[in-house]
Design an enzyme around this catalytic site. Structure first.
Site, PDB file in Angstrom:
ATOM      1  N   LYS A 256       3.506  -5.649  -1.301  1.00 54.50           N
ATOM      2  CA  LYS A 256       3.278  -5.766   0.152  1.00 54.50           C
ATOM      3  C   LYS A 256       1.785  -6.008   0.401  1.00 54.50           C
ATOM      4  O   LYS A 256       0.937  -5.384  -0.242  1.00 54.50           O
ATOM      5  CB  LYS A 256       3.737  -4.480   0.840  1.00 54.50           C
ATOM      6  CG  LYS A 256       3.717  -4.527   2.372  1.00 54.50           C
ATOM      7  CD  LYS A 256       4.243  -3.195   2.936  1.00 54.50           C
ATOM      8  CE  LYS A 256       4.291  -3.189   4.456  1.00 54.50           C
ATOM      9  NZ  LYS A 256       4.766  -1.891   4.982  1.00 54.50           N
TER      10      LYS A 256
ATOM     11  N   SER B  63       8.316  -2.398   8.410  1.00 57.77           N
ATOM     12  CA  SER B  63       7.331  -3.457   8.304  1.00 57.77           C
ATOM     13  C   SER B  63       7.303  -4.159   6.942  1.00 57.77           C
ATOM     14  O   SER B  63       6.725  -5.236   6.809  1.00 57.77           O
ATOM     15  CB  SER B  63       5.939  -2.872   8.562  1.00 57.77           C
ATOM     16  OG  SER B  63       5.613  -1.929   7.563  1.00 57.77           O
TER      17      SER B  63
ATOM     18  N   SER C 197       9.305   2.146   7.129  1.00 57.99           N
ATOM     19  CA  SER C 197       9.051   0.748   6.784  1.00 57.99           C
ATOM     20  C   SER C 197       9.542   0.304   5.420  1.00 57.99           C
ATOM     21  O   SER C 197       9.495  -0.884   5.103  1.00 57.99           O
ATOM     22  CB  SER C 197       7.549   0.450   6.877  1.00 57.99           C
ATOM     23  OG  SER C 197       7.167   0.308   8.216  1.00 57.99           O
TER      24      SER C 197
END
Lengths: 95, 476, 491
Positions: free
Chosen positions: C79, C154, C178
């Protein structure tokens, strides 16, 4: 509505943010809806309750006073928007 | 009318740790710009602070030295504000649970001893520094970013600039004594902000507190406070109400200058630092820190009297700063003559320092140099008077006394053949004095010795010269 | 090779028995990724050259008979809020458009030392603030199960990349759900470890007292393998915790007889999609049939979880994001007349709307006069929420609930209503508030869209939730194959 446009401007000033005139109305509305939502916390009886700043009861984690090599200056300055003679630079501003 | 001045001080002292408060960069002063920096003290995204244990220990040490209550539980907090020298947009400091609270510093005023209260001592990180570039922009150096500080906040207990000066001197001496800060104002390792206002004791009217910043010496602090005293009295007399102002001292204009008016209290949005865990300060830890505290001034004074057999007054003077006490002890170590060393420092050295407004750290020669000088005098290599001359040269040139004596040919003339030769010459030119002496005028002998000293530019051993002259006249 | 289906442990076995080389694996995934990216937009940065170079090194080491760890030679996606040295790290924000970090996050160092091959950085909601990955300044990632829907957020880029077989596993990060929410939306196993289990050093902070890195994997065995390699105390993160070294693979065993499962009634109330609820209860039945004991319980302060979260997380975020001022790194506007204007314009132009909203929210909650009413009040409610969990865990081993109240929603559907968007975190945030671990595991499909089962455990007892998940996985017949729409299904 709990939040006014003036409130938004004041908070924006603290946060160093700015909203266009055309956006501020919409932002205020959405922002207020969030603030109104979290108002529900006031329903909770927290008399005598200690706040939890850290979820684990860990204390006293420190390091010894030892020096290690710093970052190479070229690396430190690599992402700088502006630099001069090894310094980070901010061009002239009026104030 | 009787006006009372109220002065409170806020002092920032950089701690003498090796590494910064939250990262392992060096705290050394004067490094090449942005070379004592790393992702942590540059506030790069993703980095986390790791608290330096010694910073806490030095904070506690200061708390002990100033008789504070040491917190049992303490934590770090974030103070949020935007400024280019502040890398994270917040300073990691302490808010509602400072490391130390409620201490005091005793000062000796003309009216006797006075206690100035300390509200708190807390630990925090220093910011970077900005300078102006040639084209009017700002240049930022983050070597200082993350250097550990203690902030010491006093009660508004001082009633004159003089008291504030005494407080600052005592505070500085103590911080140096306990070896937590070198307190060099010119390098910014000691910084002082002043809060000052005046109260009319008859009416109870008072002026709004003014904050004085950017005071880079005790002297300018005193001058700024004196200026503000007058300005505030003027405001009271004119019945003017003022806003809370921040002013700075302008040395060239000899006046304080308005920097900004505080419309309302700054909103720093303090909250507990989630990246640094809380601290429980155990009694045993404080005890250990107490045991490791370097000797405090009053203890050192008593030891000097006992160990070196010097008068209490001398010991008091010699321990007034740690640097002076260290200089004394270092010189003694090399001479084994504590009394002579004390005499030299108490008279010639301190007088000169006072005249030139210098501190012991500013002198060019070392304790070992002074020891050598004293040895030269004690050993009869040079006279006391020549010794004083050599000391003056040491002050000016910083050379060691042996070199000075050699270069200037100041070695005392003890050689009898040489003295005989000189004295014979003097006697041949001063027959009247010989007659006078023989006729019982003792003064004539002094004159003759003086002539010998003159001829040798003070280098002749006066005792020996005296003896030889007497012998020669008696045999005349 | 069927990269869509391959797990980390299968790849490891193939590597070890010489069936395939690391270079072939890496190139194979890149082939797939390059074809899929047009439709999915999972990645922000691809590091192909470096990855192939590293893969060759691993092959060399394997050829020399070196014994390497489970992750060696196998691709991973990161990420883009986890800092990678010399690889652009944007956090999905314009303000970090060209930011090339001079250091590695601790977790990246760990992965590299294990021989893991980083193939790129994945898309996310800007600074991890969002539940749909629509808040990225760069692209909108699509859900591989239905390209018109969000992958969750996210960490939507990482989730979509794993679900579509662009990479066998990936790292995400959690502040309020997330990892678990996109794992649920994309049909993956996703873990939010106990706060402090994994170093946060190098994870760009959103809300420091909540943030944790967490992995996305295809199955529970992979989760155990990945977890083994990324946990541990880090002296660079003093909120990380020294725990006994464990092998989570030991938790992969059939042993849940007598295990006590709590179903909090607040997590099954009327706000939850009925079909989702049905799938979850069916999964619970599977566990019950395996010998677990199930009771309904209450977490009385659940209703305040979201409000607590939306005070505390933005408060910390408002401070954490203050460093983006255009001085030392990141983008800076060209025109300004004062220092303040430099800050204001840089930040106003550099941050997207959701980030601004949260920075504003946090600033407001911490500001003079409101601190006690909002920030400190929420910290006290946090104590009560944590106590709810502590009380349940005195008697129960795990808590089970749906991961999300609804199925993956349409792209754009909730963009204009922040509260509606926040509601998708309603079942996940309390776990972050209390700092306990939780994972999401697929428990079925509704209309071709995956449903997630949330298993919450005691602090530092990841073993038990892994064990429960493993037992469910072994005994459920859920098929993990995203449709991805049209021809890419054929890849």
């Amino acid at each position: 509505m709990s939040i006014s446009k003036e409130d938004v401007k004041h908070v924006a000033r603290l946060a160093r943010l700015d909203f266009d005139k055309e956006d501020i109305e919409d932002f205020t509305k959405k922002f207020a809806s969030v603030v109104d939502y979290v108002e529900k916390l006031s329903e909770v009886d927290t008399e005598g309750v200690e706040p939890t700043y850290h979820v684990h009861p860990i204390k006293n984690v420190m390091r010894e006073d030892k020096v290690c090599k710093s970052l190479d200056r070229k690396e430190s300055l690599r992402n700088a928007p502006d630099k001069e003679n090894g310094y980070f630079k901010i061009p002239r501003v009026l104030d | 009318m009787s006006y009372k001045t109220l002065i409170g001080l806020e002092i920032h002292a950089e701690l003498m740790t090796e590494s910064k408060i939250f990262c392992k960069c060096s705290t050394e002063f004067g490094g090449d710009v942005n070379t004592h920096t790393c992702p942590i003290c540059l506030g790069m995204p993703g980095t986390l602070p790791v608290l330096n244990k010694r910073v806490v220990e030095y904070g506690i040490r200061a708390g002990i030295a100033f008789n504070c209550d040491i917190a049992k539980r303490t934590k770090m907090d974030r103070k949020n504000y935007f400024y280019p020298d502040l890398v994270k947009g917040y300073q990691i400091s302490q808010y509602d649970l400072p490391l130390c609270k409620d201490g005091a510093i005793k000062i000796e005023t003309d009216q006797g001893e006075k206690e100035i209260g300390l509200i708190r001592i807390h630990i925090e990180e220093d910011t970077g520094k900005s300078i102006h570039s040639n084209d009017g922009g700002s240049l930022l150096d983050y070597n200082r970013s993350g250097v550990p500080l203690i902030e010491i906040v006093s009660q508004p207990d001082m009633n004159s600039p003089e008291e504030a000066k005494l407080f600052l001197e005592k505070l500085k001496a103590t911080l140096q004594y306990i070896e937590v800060s070198d307190c060099k104002m010119e390098q910014g390792s000691l910084r002082c902000d002043v809060n000052i206002n005046i109260i009319d004791e008859d009416t109870g009217n008072k002026t709004t507190v003014t904050e004085l910043k950017n005071l880079n010496s005790f002297k300018s602090a005193v001058k700024a406070m004196e200026f503000e005293q007058k300005r505030h009295i003027g405001l009271l007399e004119q019945g003017k109400d003022t806003k809370r102002e921040t002013r700075r001292w302008d040395e060239s204009k000899s006046e304080t200058i308005l920097m900004r008016v505080k419309e309302d209290a700054a909103d720093y949005r303090y909250f507990p630092e989630p990246d640094v865990v809380e601290l429980d300060i155990e009694k045993d830890w404080v005890k250990k820190i107490k045991e490791d505290i370097p000797e405090l001034p009053h203890v050192k004074r008593e030891r000097f009297v006992k160990e070196y057999d010097i008068p209490s007054y001398d010991a008091e003077v010699l321990t007034s700063t740690k640097a002076l006490a260290d200089f004394y002890e270092e010189t003694v170590k090399h001479t084994k003559d504590p009394k002579q060393v004390s005499n030299w420092i108490m008279t010639d050295i301190l007088r000169r320092l006072k005249d030139e407004e210098l501190e012991i750290d500013d002198i060019k020669f070392t304790a070992e140099n002074l020891a050598d000088l004293i040895k030269l005098v004690n050993g009869g290599k040079i006279s006391n008077n020549i010794g004083k001359k050599v000391l003056r040269t040491m002050f000016e040139e910083g050379k060691d006394p042996n070199t000075i004596v050699k270069e200037k040919g100041l070695i005392q003339i003890n050689d009898e053949d040489k003295l005989n030769e000189i004295i014979d010459g003097i006697l041949a030119e001063n027959e009247q004095s010989i007659i006078d002496y023989k006729n019982g005028k003792d003064r004539a002998l002094g004159y003759l010795v003086g002539q010998v000293m003159k001829a040798t530019k003070g280098k002749a051993n006066p005792q020996k010269a005296n003896q030889i002259i007497r012998e020669k006249i008696n045999n005349y | 090779m069927d990269f869509l289906k391959l797990t980390v442990h299968e790849l490891r076995d193939k590597l070890r028995n010489g069936e395939i080389t690391s270079e072939e694996i890496v190139k194979g995934y890149f082939d797939r990724l390059e074809k899929l990216e047009d439709k999915l937009d999972s990645f922000l940065t691809i590091t192909k050259k470096e990855a192939i170079k590293e893969a060759k090194k691993i092959d060399e080491r394997l050829k020399n008979g070196e014994k390497l760890g489970d992750l060696a030679g196998i691709p991973v996606a990161i990420k883009d809020n986890i800092v990678t040295k010399d690889i652009k790290t944007t956090c999905g924000s314009k303000i970090l458009e060209d930011f090339i970090p001079p250091y590695n996050a601790t977790i990246i160092e760990k992965l590299k030392s294990e021989g893991a091959i980083i193939i790129g950085k994945t898309n996310l909601d800007e600074f991890a603030m969002g539940s749909s990955t629509e808040n990225s300044a760069y692209k909108v990632t699509k859900n591989p199960w239905d390209l018109t829907r969000v992958p969750g957020g996210s960490s939507g880029g990482s989730a979509a990349a794993v679900a579509s077989g662009e990479v066998p596993y990936a790292l995400g990060s959690e502040t309020g759900g997330s990892v678990r929410q996109p794992a649920s939306f994309c049909g993956l196993v996703g873990l939010k470890p106990t706060y402090g289990l994994i170093s946060r050093y190098g994870l760009v902070a959103f809300a420091s007292s909540f943030d944790q890195i967490g992995p996305f994997t295809k199955d529970v065995e992979d989760l155990a393998i990945v977890l083994n390699n990324i946990i541990g105390y880090d002296k660079m993160d003093t909120t990380s915790v020294e725990v006994e070294k464990k092998d989570y693979k030991n938790a992969l065993k059939d042993d849940i007889k007598g295990l006590k499962i709590a179903l909090p009634k607040e997590y099954f109330d009327e706000g939850i999609n009925k079909e989702v609820k049905g799938k979850v209860l069916k999964a619970v039945k599977v566990l019950e049939d395996l010998g677990a004991k199930v009771d309904e319980v209450s977490l009385p302060h659940s209703d305040y979880g979201l409000a607590t979260y939306y005070v505390l997380a933005p408060s910390e975020a408002s401070s954490n994001l203050s460093r983006f001022d255009g001085i030392r790194y990141g983008s800076r506007v060209k025109d300004y007349d004062s220092l303040d204007e430099l800050f204001i314009k840089t930040r106003s132009e550099g941050f997207g709307e959701e980030v601004k909203r949260r920075v504003m929210m946090g600033t407001y909650c911490l500001s003079s006069g409101y601190y006690d009413e909002y920030y400190n009040k929420a910290q006290k409610v946090r104590t009560l929420i944590k106590k709810d969990f502590d009380d349940i865990f005195k008697e129960y081993d795990v808590i089970i609930s749906p991961t999300t109240p609804s199925l993956p929603f349409k792209i754009g559907e909730r963009n204009d209503d922040p509260l509606a968007m926040y509601m998708s975190d309603i079942l996940t945030v309390s776990v972050n508030i209390a700092g306990v671990p939780a994972l999401s595991i697929p428990c079925g499909l509704i209309d071709g869209l995956p449903v997630g089962l949330q298993i919450i455990g005691k602090a530092f007892d990841e073993e038990t939730i892994i064990k429960v998940a493993y037992n469910y996985e072994k005994n459920s017949d859920f098929i993990l194959e995203p449709k991805m729409g049209g021809d890419i299904n054929e890849l």
